[in-house]
Motif scaffolding. Structure first.
Motif, mmCIF file in Angstrom:
data_model
loop_
_atom_site.group_PDB
_atom_site.id
_atom_site.type_symbol
_atom_site.label_atom_id
_atom_site.label_comp_id
_atom_site.label_asym_id
_atom_site.label_seq_id
_atom_site.Cartn_x
_atom_site.Cartn_y
_atom_site.Cartn_z
ATOM 1 N N GLN A 1 0.933 -1.084 -0.064
ATOM 2 C CA GLN A 1 0.089 0.027 -0.126
ATOM 3 C C GLN A 1 0.871 1.252 -0.075
ATOM 4 O O GLN A 1 1.767 1.310 0.792
ATOM 5 C CB GLN A 1 -0.770 0.157 1.101
ATOM 6 N N VAL A 2 0.546 2.185 -0.948
ATOM 7 C CA VAL A 2 1.223 3.478 -1.023
ATOM 8 C C VAL A 2 0.358 4.435 -0.638
ATOM 9 O O VAL A 2 -0.883 4.848 -1.123
ATOM 10 C CB VAL A 2 1.899 3.596 -2.233
ATOM 11 N N GLN A 3 0.749 5.530 0.094
ATOM 12 C CA GLN A 3 -0.188 6.855 0.461
ATOM 13 C C GLN A 3 0.647 7.974 -0.367
ATOM 14 O O GLN A 3 1.764 8.167 -0.011
ATOM 15 C CB GLN A 3 -0.275 6.982 1.845
ATOM 16 N N LEU A 4 -0.095 8.914 -0.934
ATOM 17 C CA LEU A 4 0.525 9.839 -1.814
ATOM 18 C C LEU A 4 -0.122 11.170 -1.253
ATOM 19 O O LEU A 4 -1.441 11.337 -1.114
ATOM 20 C CB LEU A 4 0.451 9.663 -3.181
ATOM 21 N N VAL A 5 0.492 12.530 -1.069
ATOM 22 C CA VAL A 5 0.242 13.600 -0.527
ATOM 23 C C VAL A 5 0.781 14.565 -1.371
ATOM 24 O O VAL A 5 2.210 14.652 -1.161
ATOM 25 C CB VAL A 5 0.441 14.017 0.822
ATOM 26 N N GLU A 6 0.047 15.186 -2.343
ATOM 27 C CA GLU A 6 0.456 16.336 -3.088
ATOM 28 C C GLU A 6 0.592 17.658 -2.040
ATOM 29 O O GLU A 6 -0.446 17.711 -1.157
ATOM 30 C CB GLU A 6 -0.273 16.548 -4.305
ATOM 31 N N SER A 7 1.479 18.747 -2.499
ATOM 32 C CA SER A 7 1.525 19.873 -2.128
ATOM 33 C C SER A 7 2.151 20.943 -3.200
ATOM 34 O O SER A 7 2.817 20.496 -4.246
ATOM 35 C CB SER A 7 2.147 20.078 -0.858
ATOM 36 N N GLY A 8 1.879 22.129 -2.969
ATOM 37 C CA GLY A 8 2.601 23.010 -3.433
ATOM 38 C C GLY A 8 1.727 23.872 -4.641
ATOM 39 O O GLY A 8 2.193 24.918 -5.222
ATOM 40 N N GLY A 9 0.455 23.440 -4.889
ATOM 41 C CA GLY A 9 -0.433 24.180 -5.584
ATOM 42 C C GLY A 9 -0.793 25.621 -5.088
ATOM 43 O O GLY A 9 -0.497 26.086 -3.998
ATOM 44 N N GLY A 10 -1.437 26.513 -5.852
ATOM 45 C CA GLY A 10 -1.788 27.697 -5.403
ATOM 46 C C GLY A 10 -2.197 28.684 -6.705
ATOM 47 O O GLY A 10 -2.455 28.074 -7.982
ATOM 48 N N LEU A 11 -2.426 29.883 -6.447
ATOM 49 C CA LEU A 11 -2.661 30.629 -7.499
ATOM 50 C C LEU A 11 -1.393 31.594 -7.979
ATOM 51 O O LEU A 11 -0.500 32.004 -7.308
ATOM 52 C CB LEU A 11 -3.611 31.783 -6.934
ATOM 53 N N VAL A 12 -1.292 31.474 -9.399
ATOM 54 C CA VAL A 12 -0.167 32.203 -9.993
ATOM 55 C C VAL A 12 -0.537 32.825 -11.317
ATOM 56 O O VAL A 12 -1.356 32.591 -11.812
ATOM 57 C CB VAL A 12 0.803 31.164 -10.271
ATOM 58 N N ASP B 1 -2.150 2.664 -9.942
ATOM 59 C CA ASP B 1 -2.680 1.709 -8.895
ATOM 60 C C ASP B 1 -3.027 2.699 -7.666
ATOM 61 O O ASP B 1 -3.745 2.483 -6.814
ATOM 62 C CB ASP B 1 -1.917 0.807 -8.462
ATOM 63 N N TYR B 2 -2.171 3.861 -7.353
ATOM 64 C CA TYR B 2 -2.449 4.627 -6.226
ATOM 65 C C TYR B 2 -2.454 6.042 -6.792
ATOM 66 O O TYR B 2 -1.817 6.848 -7.574
ATOM 67 C CB TYR B 2 -1.213 4.375 -5.087
ATOM 68 N N TRP B 3 -3.036 6.862 -5.924
ATOM 69 C CA TRP B 3 -3.719 8.212 -6.176
ATOM 70 C C TRP B 3 -3.409 9.274 -4.882
ATOM 71 O O TRP B 3 -4.068 8.645 -3.808
ATOM 72 C CB TRP B 3 -4.886 8.343 -6.894
ATOM 73 N N GLY B 4 -2.930 10.443 -5.171
ATOM 74 C CA GLY B 4 -2.899 11.188 -4.070
ATOM 75 C C GLY B 4 -4.341 12.029 -4.153
ATOM 76 O O GLY B 4 -5.299 11.839 -5.021
ATOM 77 N N GLN B 5 -4.524 12.954 -3.322
ATOM 78 C CA GLN B 5 -5.867 13.498 -3.165
ATOM 79 C C GLN B 5 -5.841 14.746 -3.977
ATOM 80 O O GLN B 5 -7.299 15.493 -4.252
ATOM 81 C CB GLN B 5 -6.078 14.055 -1.905
ATOM 82 N N GLY B 6 -5.152 15.244 -4.634
ATOM 83 C CA GLY B 6 -4.823 16.424 -5.535
ATOM 84 C C GLY B 6 -4.489 17.735 -5.054
ATOM 85 O O GLY B 6 -4.487 17.812 -3.641
ATOM 86 N N THR B 7 -3.997 18.614 -5.679
ATOM 87 C CA THR B 7 -3.645 19.857 -5.460
ATOM 88 C C THR B 7 -4.199 20.927 -6.495
ATOM 89 O O THR B 7 -3.803 20.706 -7.635
ATOM 90 C CB THR B 7 -2.217 20.052 -5.139
#
Length: 124
Positions: free
Chosen positions: A1-12, A112-118
């Motif tokens: 099992q792999v857990q993925l966590v995205e970060s770094g998104g925003g308004l540009v 197979d594995y996905w993060g929650q999105g940013t």
């Protein structure tokens, strides 16, 4: 099992840059080819970039080629997406994904594995 966590998104603003990160749990991160996908409102999820287990091979969608760079640091269990020269049409939720089969792939159902999105929003 792999857990993925995205970060770094925003308004540009258009023409600007962002770097997305995707941190993975587990000791087998280096075993997985990784991909970045994006999904704009009302549209299907689409491929952006992918990278092999070692990082030696990369592949890009034509829409981002020359502007986005995918990379990974297996010691940190992290994959990155450097996005330059951003355009309003790059606005979307960006997802990272891991694939247990050792081949780069471009279709969402091959992962197979996905993060929650940013969220990335590019203003004109």
């Amino acid at each position: 099992q792999v857990q993925l966590v995205e970060s770094g998104g925003g308004l540009v603003q258009a023409g600007g840059s962002l770097r997305l990160s995707c941190a993975a749990s587990g000791r087998t991160f280096s075993s997985y080819p990784m991909g970045w996908f994006r999904q704009a409102p009302g549209k299907e999820r689409e491929f952006a970039a992918a990278i092999s287990r070692s990082g030696g091979s990369t592949y890009y969608a034509d829409s981002v080629k020359g502007r986005f760079t995918i990379s990974r640091d297996n010691a940190k269990n992290t994959v990155y997406l450097q996005m330059n020269s951003l355009k309003p049409e790059d606005t979307a939720v960006y997802y990272c994904a891991a694939r247990t089969t050792d081949v780069i792939a471009t279709m969402p159902d091959e992962y197979d594995y996905w993060g929650q999105g940013t969220q990335v929003t590019v203003s004109s």
